[in-house]
Design a protein around this motif. Sequence first.
Motif, PDB file in Angstrom:
ATOM      1  N   LEU A 348       0.834  -1.195   0.000  1.00 54.44           N
ATOM      2  CA  LEU A 348       0.000   0.000   0.000  1.00 54.44           C
ATOM      3  C   LEU A 348       0.874   1.251   0.000  1.00 54.44           C
ATOM      4  N   PHE A 351       2.444   2.968  -3.103  1.00 54.77           N
ATOM      5  CA  PHE A 351       1.589   3.748  -4.010  1.00 54.77           C
ATOM      6  C   PHE A 351       1.190   5.091  -3.404  1.00 54.77           C
ATOM      7  N   GLN A 352       1.820   5.497  -2.295  1.00 54.10           N
ATOM      8  CA  GLN A 352       1.367   6.709  -1.623  1.00 54.10           C
ATOM      9  C   GLN A 352       1.543   7.960  -2.484  1.00 54.10           C
ATOM     10  N   PRO A 355      -1.627   7.105  -5.790  1.00 50.31           N
ATOM     11  CA  PRO A 355      -2.638   6.088  -5.492  1.00 50.31           C
ATOM     12  C   PRO A 355      -3.555   5.777  -6.666  1.00 50.31           C
ATOM     13  N   GLN A 356      -3.785   6.757  -7.540  1.00 47.57           N
ATOM     14  CA  GLN A 356      -4.684   6.502  -8.659  1.00 47.57           C
ATOM     15  C   GLN A 356      -4.111   5.443  -9.601  1.00 47.57           C
ATOM     16  N   ARG A 377      -2.389   7.719   3.666  1.00 52.43           N
ATOM     17  CA  ARG A 377      -1.456   7.915   2.553  1.00 52.43           C
ATOM     18  C   ARG A 377      -2.114   7.697   1.200  1.00 52.43           C
ATOM     19  N   LEU A 378      -3.204   6.934   1.181  1.00 56.95           N
ATOM     20  CA  LEU A 378      -3.847   6.594  -0.094  1.00 56.95           C
ATOM     21  C   LEU A 378      -5.130   7.368  -0.358  1.00 56.95           C
ATOM     22  N   SER A 396     -11.613   3.255  -4.914  1.00 58.81           N
ATOM     23  CA  SER A 396     -10.578   2.323  -5.363  1.00 58.81           C
ATOM     24  C   SER A 396     -11.127   1.160  -6.171  1.00 58.81           C
TER      25      SER A 396
END
Length: 494
Positions: A348, A351-352, A355-356, A377-378, A396
Amino acid sequence: MSRSGSGYELLAPAEMAAADRAAMDAGVPGSVLMHAAGMAVAEAIAGRWPRGRLLVLCGPGNNGGDGFVAASILAAQGWPVSVALLGEREQLRGDAAWAASLWTGPVMAADQVDFLGYDLVLDALFGAGLARELDGSAARLVERLAGSGLPVCAVDVPSGVDGATGCVRGVAAGAALTVTFERGKPGHWLYPGRALCGELHLAGIGMPPSVLAGMDIQTWLNDPAVWLDVFPFPGELGHKYTRGHALVLGGASMTGASRLTARAAQRVGAGLVTLAAPAAVWPVYAAALESVMVAALDDTQGFAKLLADERRNACIIGPGAGLGASTREAALAALRLQRATVLDADALTVFQDAPQALFDDIQGPCLLTPHEGEFARLFAVEGGKLARARQAAHLSGAVVLLKGPDTVIAAPDGRAVINGCAPPWLASGGTGDVLAGLAGGLMAQGMPVFEAACAAVWLHGQAARQIGPGLVAEDLVATMPGVLAALFARKKNP
């Protein structure tokens, strides 16, 4: 925290208000529902505390009406009861005015009450639908109640607690006992409301079953009743190749994390488990794992090559994987092949900054398992925990398991579950790695992602409750057979 009553459906205050209206439309007068609610409160008090000097604090709405009914019933039973009202009696309307007419004794002004001289307080000031910050005389009264040191029984929720979110609206007074009606509220199970409710007693008040059966309920308290019908118990003709093959990504340094994940996936029933690790540390993994297969990764494309075998139908990526490009590439490879995928921890955080890019590749079954730090973070979302988890799932396209003492599991279609069985000694290193493995192992066996996440969280909590204080993550894996055996017995004898 003790919980009594039945039913795992949770209704937000607005939904409960709609159910009340539907019950009245179906021919049940509001006064009948209110009398039943007040009777339930009176019975709960009489069953919990010895007869003593009772102060009943009534608010200006239906919550206060419940308090007036309870006061009348307990006074008739010989309790010394005093009643105080926040507001003017002449301004009460509808069922609340009817309930107040049952009380023939004096009514004090609530903001002038002296709490000295009482043994117990019934808090019927504000109900679950409170949606504004308490201020002025109401806030001062609740502050004084909180500081009184007296045991409190709350009607529906402790005053100041938002029944939809569990958040405190300015100030709240905790209760030793909270009596609610027909169905629990999310705020009973989400912190800090959960800690303020004390013991929760769920009482029926005569609402027609057809009313609740006709509602599109989307929130539940986590229990096997929610997911047991799709739990992948092994069939008599099954074998290891019919029970799925979970692929776990191992890292170069924190080797214990992914080993816990692999063992958990295996314990929960995955027929085969492979742990893929960098070739340099392959001996570390291979020496420690007996029935888990260990594959050596010679390059950054090695994980994707292992996924070429379609029998490896579920992936668990993140525990101990590291924050390098290889973790990110492994996650995207699994998502693009639409494998059932659990992304946890490092998978996870990598991807901070984008995130997209992660969300765009979620097209198949996927579970994200962040704690609050990883979640922030996301996802740039606001609100209570339940609302934030739902927004994150929608944004998401994945099922989101937002961890904590009140873990929330939310699906993109709006379904959500709040967990209530996790003891505090789960706050120990490695327990999240076990949780990821449980979820991935269930997904490998074909359990739908949302239900697999709910089941994993419940199994995790039940194992921890059996172990008790002193728990370390390895204990969860070792305890799982007993927890699964009890679950299987429940399936056979519902």
